[in-house]
Design a protein around this motif. Structure first.
Motif, short mmCIF file in Angstrom:
data_model
loop_
_atom_site.label_atom_id
_atom_site.label_comp_id
_atom_site.label_asym_id
_atom_site.label_seq_id
_atom_site.Cartn_x
_atom_site.Cartn_y
_atom_site.Cartn_z
N LYS A 23 48.34 98.35 -24.65
CA LYS A 23 47.13 99.07 -24.25
C LYS A 23 45.87 98.22 -24.40
N ASN A 24 45.89 97.23 -25.27
CA ASN A 24 44.76 96.32 -25.51
C ASN A 24 43.49 97.05 -25.97
N GLN A 25 43.65 98.16 -26.67
CA GLN A 25 42.49 98.86 -27.21
C GLN A 25 42.07 98.24 -28.55
N GLN A 26 43.00 97.57 -29.21
CA GLN A 26 42.73 96.87 -30.46
C GLN A 26 43.33 95.48 -30.36
N THR A 27 42.83 94.57 -31.18
CA THR A 27 43.41 93.22 -31.20
C THR A 27 44.73 93.26 -31.97
N PRO A 39 50.60 89.50 -36.71
CA PRO A 39 50.31 89.52 -35.27
C PRO A 39 51.37 88.81 -34.44
N VAL A 40 52.05 87.84 -35.02
CA VAL A 40 53.12 87.13 -34.32
C VAL A 40 54.28 88.08 -34.02
N VAL A 41 54.62 88.90 -34.98
CA VAL A 41 55.71 89.88 -34.80
C VAL A 41 55.32 90.89 -33.72
N ILE A 42 54.08 91.35 -33.78
CA ILE A 42 53.61 92.32 -32.79
C ILE A 42 53.63 91.70 -31.40
N SER A 43 53.22 90.46 -31.30
CA SER A 43 53.23 89.76 -30.02
C SER A 43 54.66 89.63 -29.48
N LYS A 44 55.60 89.35 -30.37
CA LYS A 44 57.01 89.25 -29.96
C LYS A 44 57.51 90.59 -29.44
N TRP A 45 57.23 91.67 -30.16
CA TRP A 45 57.65 92.99 -29.74
C TRP A 45 57.01 93.37 -28.41
N LYS A 46 55.74 93.00 -28.23
CA LYS A 46 55.04 93.29 -26.98
C LYS A 46 55.71 92.58 -25.81
N SER A 47 56.04 91.31 -25.99
CA SER A 47 56.68 90.57 -24.90
C SER A 47 58.07 91.12 -24.59
N GLU A 48 58.81 91.54 -25.63
CA GLU A 48 60.13 92.16 -25.41
C GLU A 48 59.99 93.46 -24.63
N LEU A 49 58.97 94.23 -24.97
CA LEU A 49 58.73 95.49 -24.25
C LEU A 49 58.43 95.22 -22.79
N LEU A 50 57.59 94.26 -22.52
CA LEU A 50 57.21 93.96 -21.14
C LEU A 50 58.40 93.41 -20.34
N GLU A 51 59.25 92.63 -20.99
CA GLU A 51 60.42 92.06 -20.32
C GLU A 51 61.44 93.13 -19.97
N ASN A 52 61.63 94.10 -20.86
CA ASN A 52 62.68 95.10 -20.69
C ASN A 52 62.18 96.42 -20.10
N MET A 53 60.94 96.45 -19.70
CA MET A 53 60.36 97.69 -19.19
C MET A 53 61.04 98.14 -17.90
N ALA A 54 61.45 97.23 -17.06
CA ALA A 54 62.08 97.58 -15.79
C ALA A 54 63.41 98.29 -16.01
#
Length: 97
Positions: A23-27, A39-54
Motif C-alpha cells: 500500500k506504501n502508506q508507511q515506509t 525492513p529486509v524481511v518485510i521487503s522479502k515478503w512484499k516481493s513474494e506477495l507481488l510474485e505470487n499474486m497472479a
C-alpha cells in the motif's frame, strides 16, 4: 549462553504485513517498528506477495488436478479390500459363523 531460535510467522500475518508494505502508506522502517520486524524481511515478503499474486486468479481446475488423489492408486486399494472381504466371507463360512 542460550541459543536464540528463529521466529516463525503465520502466513496470515505475513500477508497482512506484506499488504501494508504494498500500500506504501508507511515506509518499511515504520512497518518494521510497528511489528518488530526487519525492513529486509518485510521487503522479502512484499516481493513474494507481488510474485505470487497472479496465482490467486488461476482457474480452479489446476488446483483440483493437483489435489485430486491418484485414481489408479484408489482402484488398487479397492481391489485389495475386495480380496480381503472375500477371504473373510469364506473364512466365516468354514467356521460356520
Amino acid at each position: 549462553m542460550s541459543k536464540q531460535t528463529r521466529r516463525k510467522f503465520a502466513p496470515e500475518f505475513k500477508a497482512k504485513v506484506a499488504l501494508e508494505a504494498v500500500k506504501n502508506q508507511q515506509t518499511l522502517s515504520e512497518i518494521g517498528l510497528k511489528y518488530d520486524l526487519s525492513p529486509v524481511v518485510i521487503s522479502k515478503w512484499k516481493s513474494e506477495l507481488l510474485e505470487n499474486m497472479a496465482g490467486v486468479f488461476e482457474k480452479d481446475s489446476k488446483k483440483n488436478e493437483e489435489s485430486s488423489p491418484d485414481v489408479e492408486e484408489l482402484y488398487a486399494q479397492i481391489g485389495k479390500l475386495k480380496v480381503e472381504n472375500e477371504f473373510l466371507k469364506k473364512s466365516c463360512k468354514k467356521l460356520g459363523i
